[in-house]
Design a protein around this motif. Structure first.
Motif, short mmCIF file in Angstrom:
data_model
loop_
_atom_site.label_atom_id
_atom_site.label_comp_id
_atom_site.label_asym_id
_atom_site.label_seq_id
_atom_site.Cartn_x
_atom_site.Cartn_y
_atom_site.Cartn_z
N ASN A 54 -0.21 1.08 11.01
CA ASN A 54 -0.63 2.08 10.52
C ASN A 54 -1.57 3.00 10.88
OD1 ASN A 54 1.91 2.19 8.50
ND2 ASN A 54 0.99 0.18 8.32
N ARG A 89 11.25 0.50 9.87
CA ARG A 89 10.57 -0.90 9.74
C ARG A 89 9.72 -1.08 11.35
NH1 ARG A 89 13.97 -4.98 10.97
NH2 ARG A 89 16.18 -4.43 10.64
N THR A 129 -5.32 -1.37 6.67
CA THR A 129 -4.07 -1.08 6.66
C THR A 129 -3.26 -2.66 7.81
OG1 THR A 129 -2.09 0.95 7.03
CG2 THR A 129 -3.98 0.23 8.84
N HIS A 165 9.14 -5.34 1.50
CA HIS A 165 9.19 -4.11 1.24
C HIS A 165 9.69 -3.43 2.71
CE1 HIS A 165 9.04 -0.38 -0.72
NE2 HIS A 165 8.35 -0.18 0.23
N TRP A 166 9.75 -2.43 3.34
CA TRP A 166 9.89 -1.78 4.20
C TRP A 166 8.98 -0.41 4.67
CZ3 TRP A 166 13.35 2.58 4.51
CH2 TRP A 166 13.56 3.51 4.06
N SER A 167 9.06 0.10 5.78
CA SER A 167 8.57 1.49 6.15
C SER A 167 8.98 2.30 7.24
CB SER A 167 7.23 1.08 6.58
OG SER A 167 7.71 0.04 8.33
N THR A 197 -0.88 0.07 1.81
CA THR A 197 -0.58 -0.89 2.05
C THR A 197 0.76 -0.37 3.58
OG1 THR A 197 1.29 -0.15 0.28
CG2 THR A 197 -1.19 -1.45 -0.54
N HIS A 198 1.40 0.67 2.90
CA HIS A 198 2.51 0.79 4.39
C HIS A 198 2.35 2.51 4.72
CE1 HIS A 198 4.27 1.09 -0.03
NE2 HIS A 198 4.95 1.88 0.61
N ASN A 199 3.45 2.97 5.46
CA ASN A 199 3.09 4.32 5.19
C ASN A 199 4.42 5.06 5.04
OD1 ASN A 199 6.15 3.41 6.35
ND2 ASN A 199 5.71 4.07 8.91
N TRP A 247 4.11 -3.78 6.10
CA TRP A 247 3.68 -2.99 4.34
C TRP A 247 2.59 -4.24 4.57
CZ3 TRP A 247 8.87 -2.97 7.07
CH2 TRP A 247 8.95 -4.75 7.46
#
Length: 330
Positions: free
Chosen positions: A156, A202, A152, A192-194, A127-129, A206
């Motif tokens: 990502n 970012r 993904t 969310h964010w990454s 879903t995200h990193n 995500w």
């Protein structure tokens, strides 16, 4: 402004040409707020190790027909078995959710499925990193043992290809869909964010995922803030409800710092109703201590929130490692 090292693409309603963002959302807190939280006290003490409630699961090779089975591995790692498919979410079998093996959040509960006992894995959703969701060591092991299709959000894929040479990777933006192994996957917004380090905030997207199968629709969110319920309402409007929603319920204290990125159990219960899910599974708790709440606080708060809405607890279990939920047919 420095360029994006992970993704180059057109400006959109959630990408400014360099960084991704949550439309009308809450920005992640900055460095000084992080220090204020870290040195502010109030962090509950977790045990160094938790005895399992049940022995590690030994999953069936497949399930079919109307069956929909979810087995908790730990944190945001779940095995979804439906319509002949075996799907892993955000797989982490490593001891730490960290860029290094000697420091960072350490696992207090052993994985609920031994890696060697996994059935053939067809699809892996990342879903995200963040390190508690994208674990390069585990991705490499999965590629060597199962050669699954990795799915993904934008930006990502480089991490996955580096960790798992030769991997088949499907990269998706919010609103995209892809047919994979008989299932239709939709990439949907999450709040969310990454980041993997100090200078890449970012730069990768995500997301949540919707999995359409013959046995029903599944809504999986790896991490999200509640965001006034906007994304939940949109998911219900677009997809018409779900047999199962897999929702995060942990890592939410203190609220002043975490509200924009991690919903609490009451938010998750509200989200279940807003997205019109017949059943839900709670995850993202009791494995790695990331925030201030006690290890059992999410389960207790979930029980209170369900009672307040008169929702039977069996409709929304919070699974610990090794526990299995056979989702009733709605």
């Amino acid at each position: 402004m420095a360029g994006n090292r992970y993704y180059q693409g057109p400006v959109s309603d959630h990408f400014d040409g360099t960084r991704f963002f949550n439309p009308n959302g809450i920005e992640p807190r900055g460095f000084f707020d992080l220090l204020r939280w870290q040195f502010g006290g109030g962090k509950a003490r977790w045990p160094k190790q938790v005895a399992p409630r049940v022995p590690p699961a030994k999953p069936a090779r497949t399930v079919s027909g109307d069956a929909l089975r979810v087995t908790m591995v730990g944190h945001a790692t779940l095995l979804i078995q439906v319509d002949g498919l075996n799907i892993l979410t955000d797989p982490v079998w490593s001891e730490r959710a960290s860029p290094v093996s000697f420091a960072g959040p350490k696992r207090v509960a052993a994985p609920g499925i031994a890696f060697e006992d996994l059935p053939p894995i067809h699809i892996v959703l990342v879903t995200h990193n963040h390190y508690d969701h994208l674990d390069t060591d585990t991705l490499g092991r999965l590629q060597a043992a199962h050669r699954p299709r990795f799915v993904t959000p934008l930006g990502n894929d480089g991490f996955i290809r580096d960790a798992a040479p030769g991997a088949a990777v499907t990269v998706m933006d919010w609103g995209d869909k892809a047919e994979l192994a008989g299932a239709l996957l939709h990439c949907e917004p999450a709040h969310h964010w990454s980041a993997r380090g100090t200078g890449d905030r970012r730069m990768a997207l995500w997301a949540a995922f919707v999995i359409e199968t013959k046995a029903g629709r599944i809504y999986h969110i790896g991490d999200t803030g509640f965001h006034q319920g906007i994304n939940y309402r949109a998911a219900a409007e677009k997809h018409g409800g779900f047999r199962l929603a897999i929702l995060p319920i942990g890592a939410y204290e203190p609220r002043w710092f975490m509200e924009g990125q991690h919903q609490n159990p009451a938010d998750a219960v509200e989200g279940m109703a807003l997205c019109k899910a017949a059943h839900a599974v709670g995850h993202h708790f009791a494995t790695f201590q990331l925030t201030d709440e006690a290890i059992d606080a999410p389960e207790q708060a979930l029980a209170v929130a369900l009672a307040a809405k008169a929702i039977p607890p069996e409709r929304f279990p919070a699974l610990r490692a090794g526990e299995i939920f056979d989702v009733p047919v709605a």
